[in-house]
Design a protein around this motif. Structure first.
Motif, PDB file in Angstrom:
ATOM      1  N   UNK A 148       0.911  -1.263   0.053  1.00 27.42           N
ATOM      2  CA  UNK A 148      -0.056   0.176  -0.010  1.00 27.42           C
ATOM      3  C   UNK A 148       1.005   1.215  -0.128  1.00 27.42           C
ATOM      4  N   UNK A 149       0.513   2.388  -0.695  1.00 27.65           N
ATOM      5  CA  UNK A 149       1.226   3.596  -0.679  1.00 27.65           C
ATOM      6  C   UNK A 149       1.506   4.218   0.777  1.00 27.65           C
ATOM      7  N   UNK A 150       0.274   4.033   1.519  1.00 31.63           N
ATOM      8  CA  UNK A 150       0.394   4.626   2.928  1.00 31.63           C
ATOM      9  C   UNK A 150       1.308   3.758   4.017  1.00 31.63           C
ATOM     10  N   UNK A 151       1.823   2.512   3.517  1.00 34.98           N
ATOM     11  CA  UNK A 151       2.422   1.659   4.470  1.00 34.98           C
ATOM     12  C   UNK A 151       1.783   1.749   5.717  1.00 34.98           C
ATOM     13  N   UNK A 152       0.832   1.302   6.231  1.00 34.45           N
ATOM     14  CA  UNK A 152       0.419   1.361   7.484  1.00 34.45           C
ATOM     15  C   UNK A 152       1.358   0.111   8.318  1.00 34.45           C
ATOM     16  N   UNK A 153       1.205   0.493   9.691  1.00 35.85           N
ATOM     17  CA  UNK A 153       1.942  -0.748  10.519  1.00 35.85           C
ATOM     18  C   UNK A 153       1.037  -1.707  10.495  1.00 35.85           C
TER      19      UNK A 153
END
Length: 93
Positions: free
Chosen positions: A72-77
């Motif tokens: 994902x572009x937002x790179x969530x934890x």
């Protein structure tokens, strides 16, 4: 097929849904795919188990979640990704 089903199983699933049958199918998060909760746009109800914490999730599922979140572009934890998946599932239910 985007959710880990082979071609035959994917066709069988779509055929059964098109005939109005209620079915249970295990879908998988894949790095190139959308969240299975995106299927709600087609009127399908998608749900997910609601773990108390990441340690209660099987390793193969965590691996799929990690692959999905890193794509994902937002790179969530990991915790954020689990929360996103659960919230989307609750919203679709």
């Amino acid at each position: 097929m985007e959710f880990g089903l082979d071609l035959r199983d994917a066709h069988d699933t779509v055929d059964r849904l098109a005939s109005g049958e209620r079915i249970s199918v295990t879908l998988h998060l894949t790095p190139s795919g959308n969240s299975p909760f995106a299927l709600s746009q087609f009127g399908l109800a998608v749900s997910a188990p609601q773990p108390v914490e990441a340690s209660t999730i099987p390793g193969d599922v965590l691996g799929a979640i990690d692959a999905w979140r890193l794509s994902r572009p937002e790179r969530p934890s990991r915790e954020e990704a689990i929360g996103m998946i659960i919230r989307r599932g609750l919203a679709a239910a």
